[in-house]
Scaffold this active site. Structure first.
Site, PDB file in Angstrom:
ATOM      1  N   HIS A 308       0.846  -1.183   0.000  1.00  0.00           N
ATOM      2  CA  HIS A 308       0.000   0.000   0.000  1.00  0.00           C
ATOM      3  C   HIS A 308       0.885   1.238   0.000  1.00  0.00           C
ATOM      4  CE1 HIS A 308      -3.152   2.833   0.976  1.00  0.00           C
ATOM      5  NE2 HIS A 308      -3.969   1.902   0.508  1.00  0.00           N
ATOM      6  N   ASP A 365      -7.988  -5.048  -0.754  1.00  0.00           N
ATOM      7  CA  ASP A 365      -8.449  -5.808  -1.913  1.00  0.00           C
ATOM      8  C   ASP A 365      -8.132  -7.295  -1.826  1.00  0.00           C
ATOM      9  OD1 ASP A 365      -9.587  -3.674  -3.304  1.00  0.00           O
ATOM     10  OD2 ASP A 365      -7.611  -2.996  -3.916  1.00  0.00           O
TER      11      ASP A 365
HETATM   12  N1  CMC Z   1       4.287  -7.107  -5.089  1.00  0.00           N
HETATM   13  C1  CMC Z   1       5.628  -7.116  -5.215  1.00  0.00           C
HETATM   14  N2  CMC Z   1       6.426  -6.042  -4.964  1.00  0.00           N
HETATM   15  C2  CMC Z   1       5.811  -4.921  -4.589  1.00  0.00           C
HETATM   16  C3  CMC Z   1       4.404  -4.838  -4.425  1.00  0.00           C
HETATM   17  C4  CMC Z   1       3.650  -5.989  -4.685  1.00  0.00           C
HETATM   18  N3  CMC Z   1       2.311  -5.961  -4.563  1.00  0.00           N
HETATM   19  N4  CMC Z   1       4.083  -3.581  -4.038  1.00  0.00           N
HETATM   20  C5  CMC Z   1       5.228  -2.901  -3.946  1.00  0.00           C
HETATM   21  N5  CMC Z   1       6.286  -3.705  -4.272  1.00  0.00           N
HETATM   22  C6  CMC Z   1       7.709  -3.383  -4.227  1.00  0.00           C
HETATM   23  C7  CMC Z   1       8.118  -2.423  -5.315  1.00  0.00           C
HETATM   24  O1  CMC Z   1       8.519  -3.105  -6.485  1.00  0.00           O
HETATM   25  C8  CMC Z   1       9.251  -1.673  -4.647  1.00  0.00           C
HETATM   26  O2  CMC Z   1      10.383  -2.514  -4.666  1.00  0.00           O
HETATM   27  P1  CMC Z   1      11.871  -1.861  -4.754  1.00  0.00           P
HETATM   28  O3  CMC Z   1      12.036  -1.039  -3.518  1.00  0.00           O
HETATM   29  O4  CMC Z   1      12.782  -3.041  -4.830  1.00  0.00           O
HETATM   30  O5  CMC Z   1      11.873  -1.021  -6.001  1.00  0.00           O
HETATM   31  C9  CMC Z   1       8.805  -1.555  -3.197  1.00  0.00           C
HETATM   32  O6  CMC Z   1       7.923  -2.674  -2.995  1.00  0.00           O
HETATM   33  C10 CMC Z   1       8.073  -0.279  -2.876  1.00  0.00           C
HETATM   34  O7  CMC Z   1       7.047  -0.142  -3.840  1.00  0.00           O
HETATM   35  P2  CMC Z   1       6.446   1.195  -4.321  1.00  0.00           P
HETATM   36  O8  CMC Z   1       6.160   1.114  -5.774  1.00  0.00           O
HETATM   37  O9  CMC Z   1       7.264   2.341  -3.834  1.00  0.00           O
HETATM   38  O10 CMC Z   1       5.102   1.191  -3.545  1.00  0.00           O
HETATM   39  P3  CMC Z   1       4.001   2.230  -3.772  1.00  0.00           P
HETATM   40  O11 CMC Z   1       3.716   2.737  -2.438  1.00  0.00           O
HETATM   41  O12 CMC Z   1       4.301   3.215  -4.815  1.00  0.00           O
HETATM   42  O13 CMC Z   1       2.814   1.352  -4.388  1.00  0.00           O
HETATM   43  C11 CMC Z   1       0.921   0.013  -4.542  1.00  0.00           C
HETATM   44  C12 CMC Z   1       1.698   1.001  -3.689  1.00  0.00           C
HETATM   45  C13 CMC Z   1      -0.397  -0.282  -3.819  1.00  0.00           C
HETATM   46  C14 CMC Z   1       0.590   0.634  -5.910  1.00  0.00           C
HETATM   47  C15 CMC Z   1       1.746  -1.287  -4.719  1.00  0.00           C
HETATM   48  O14 CMC Z   1       2.031  -1.850  -3.467  1.00  0.00           O
HETATM   49  C16 CMC Z   1       1.067  -2.289  -5.626  1.00  0.00           C
HETATM   50  O15 CMC Z   1       1.212  -2.198  -6.838  1.00  0.00           O
HETATM   51  N6  CMC Z   1       0.313  -3.290  -5.046  1.00  0.00           N
HETATM   52  C17 CMC Z   1      -0.412  -4.238  -5.846  1.00  0.00           C
HETATM   53  C18 CMC Z   1      -1.695  -3.599  -6.360  1.00  0.00           C
HETATM   54  C19 CMC Z   1      -2.708  -3.442  -5.258  1.00  0.00           C
HETATM   55  O16 CMC Z   1      -2.979  -4.357  -4.498  1.00  0.00           O
HETATM   56  N7  CMC Z   1      -3.324  -2.253  -5.207  1.00  0.00           N
HETATM   57  C20 CMC Z   1      -4.407  -1.950  -4.259  1.00  0.00           C
HETATM   58  C21 CMC Z   1      -4.036  -0.939  -3.252  1.00  0.00           C
HETATM   59  S1  CMC Z   1      -5.243  -0.825  -1.917  1.00  0.00           S
HETATM   60  C22 CMC Z   1      -6.672  -0.222  -2.683  1.00  0.00           C
HETATM   61  C23 CMC Z   1      -6.545   1.185  -3.035  1.00  0.00           C
HETATM   62  O17 CMC Z   1      -6.734   2.041  -2.173  1.00  0.00           O
HETATM   63  O18 CMC Z   1      -6.273   1.490  -4.208  1.00  0.00           O
END
Ligand code: CMC
Length: 430
Positions: A308, A365
């Site tokens: 998240h 989710d």
């Molecule tokens: N699976 C694998 N790796 C992940 C995931 C995941 N679901 N989420 C984040 N990471 C990794 C990412 O690759 C990064 O790795 P590194 O530091 O090596 O580059 C690290 O964790 C930090 O990720 P980030 O991109 O900075 O995280 P973010 O805060 O920008 O993204 C997110 C948040 C929700 C978009 C992401 O966690 C994600 O894509 N999750 C899967 C999709 C999902 O379940 N979305 C629903 C969110 S809750 C409902 C809502 O409110 O939308």
């Protein structure tokens, strides 16, 4: 008031520090560019407070979520979706009269006029439901121009009616999308039914024989909607605020928010989670392949329903949904193999260094799709349910923008990294 000192080269600048009611601190950079010629860079706004808001408080480090001060755990246990919607929109829990009047305004505005029904026919039957939802919700501005004048003052005067129409009709449009895609005749709303019962009735009733809504199904849907009702400055709510900041009316702004919600990294994740669980089931895998792929760093291989942008400990909504999932399936006597797969996947990921190091936990989710499937909602409608639930938060945020006399249009800056000035070359010389 405290302040921060910024040193650029050998010059020092003082910036005010703002403090929220929960003690959150922010460096006020509004005058930074004018005073220093420098802008703040924050791709994705992850470290930027884009507004002051009194709707929802969230502390992602410790898993706290409160609407207007009330903890989500208490609202989930004692309130219902319509009451929570009132709280989110108007700032206080309603008294009995306010609750009754608000409920009535929602009930009497549930129907979709014949002219509006025709819009559905213009869409392919197999179109993604969220594409239909954002378009048809956008059309509310055309059908109710007197409530959508693109003038904050007049739109705010009609706010109560516009808000009730938005909450009520987004639900009706959702049910109609379901029926349109299946070639089923529309079923009109019934005024005596509660919000969730009415939705289930419009989705599942057959002509001439009303669908009997099982109380546990309506209760589960009510919980899902309530848990999605608002979530601070997420991608789609920020979109609503951004569009609204141009003085665009509420319906148009919400339609844009629904579009933002459709992406798989945001609201679309609930569908993606089920796709992933189903694929694991079909392959007979235990999830190992998905966990390994998720660790590759590729955005398209992420473990859906994990991680998240703000929760770095646990998502309180996921805790409530995870528990509800067990209860609902038990009450309905459903043994869904995908629930066992989800639980195994969660346990495996929570022991894995990759997920631990990045503080990636199940989000809202992860289990919501299993509940929706149990109550008969097809997978391609999951994000529509999310959108119906999120309407109160979007409405409240639009109102904050519209009612803020000092609010500016959202207009971020950028760091340009393209070519520097060059002269035009005629096509024959290229
Ligand atoms: N699976 C694998 N790796 C992940 C995931 C995941 N679901 N989420 C984040 N990471 C990794 C990412 O690759 C990064 O790795 P590194 O530091 O090596 O580059 C690290 O964790 C930090 O990720 P980030 O991109 O900075 O995280 P973010 O805060 O920008 O993204 C997110 C948040 C929700 C978009 C992401 O966690 C994600 O894509 N999750 C899967 C999709 C999902 O379940 N979305 C629903 C969110 S809750 C409902 C809502 O409110 O939308």
């Amino acid at each position: 008031m405290s302040s921060a000192t910024l040193k650029i080269d050998d010059k020092e600048f003082t910036l005010p520090v703002m403090v929220g009611t929960e003690g959150e601190r922010a460096i006020d950079t509004r005058k930074l560019r004018a005073d220093t010629g420098v802008v703040a860079y924050d791709q994705g706004y992850g470290n930027t407070a884009s507004c002051e808001s009194s709707i929802t408080y969230l502390d992602g480090e410790v898993g706290v979520l409160r609407h207007r001060g009330y903890p989500i755990e208490q609202l989930a246990a004692y309130s219902d979706f319509v009451e929570t919607a009132y709280l989110i929109i108007y700032g206080e829990l309603p008294n009995a009269t306010q609750r009754k009047d608000f409920g009535l305004l929602i009930r009497i505005n549930a129907g979709i006029e014949t002219q509006m029904q025709k819009i559905f026919e213009g869409f392919p039957k197999d179109a993604p439901p969220m594409a239909l939802l954002s378009s048809i919700v956008g059309s509310l501005a055309a059908h109710y121009p007197q409530l959508a004048t693109n003038n904050f003052e007049t739109d705010l005067k009609n706010f109560d009616l516009a808000a009730a129409i938005a909450i009520s009709k987004i639900r009706t449009i959702g049910a109609m999308i379901y029926r349109y895609q299946r070639g089923l005749p529309y079923v009109g709303p019934r005024q005596e039914l509660s919000f969730c019962d009415n939705f289930l009735h419009m989705m599942f009733s057959e002509p001439g024989s009303d669908y009997t809504v099982a109380p546990e199904v309506a209760k589960a849907l009510n919980l899902l909607l309530l848990l999605h009702a608002d979530h601070e400055q997420n991608c789609s709510t920020s979109t609503v605020r951004m569009v609204g900041s141009s003085a665009a009316n509420m319906f148009t702004s919400i339609s844009a928010g629904i579009s933002a919600l459709s992406g798989p990294l945001h609201g679309g994740a609930n569908t993606a989670v089920m796709g992933m669980l189903q694929a694991i089931h079909d392959e007979g895998d235990d999830g190992t392949r998905f966990i390994a792929a998720a660790k590759s760093g590729s955005k398209s291989n992420r473990l859906m329903g994990f991680g998240h942008a703000v929760y770095k400990n646990f998502d309180p909504r996921a805790k409530i949904i995870g528990k509800a999932c067990d209860e609902v399936l038990k009450k309905l006597g459903i043994d869904d193999p995908l629930l066992a797969i989800a639980k195994n996947l969660e346990q495996a990921a929570l022991k894995d260094d990759y997920f631990l190091a990045r503080k990636l936990y199940p989000n809202v989710d992860f289990y919501s799709g299993i509940i929706m499937r149990a109550i008969g909602i097809p997978m391609n409608m999951f994000t529509v349910i999310f959108a119906i639930g999120r309407a109160p938060g979007q409405i409240a945020n639009w109102r904050e923008v519209a009612a803020n006399p000092k609010g500016r249009i959202y207009r971020p800056r950028q760091i340009y990294v393209g070519p520097t000035k060059r002269d035009y070359v005629p096509i024959k010389d290229r």
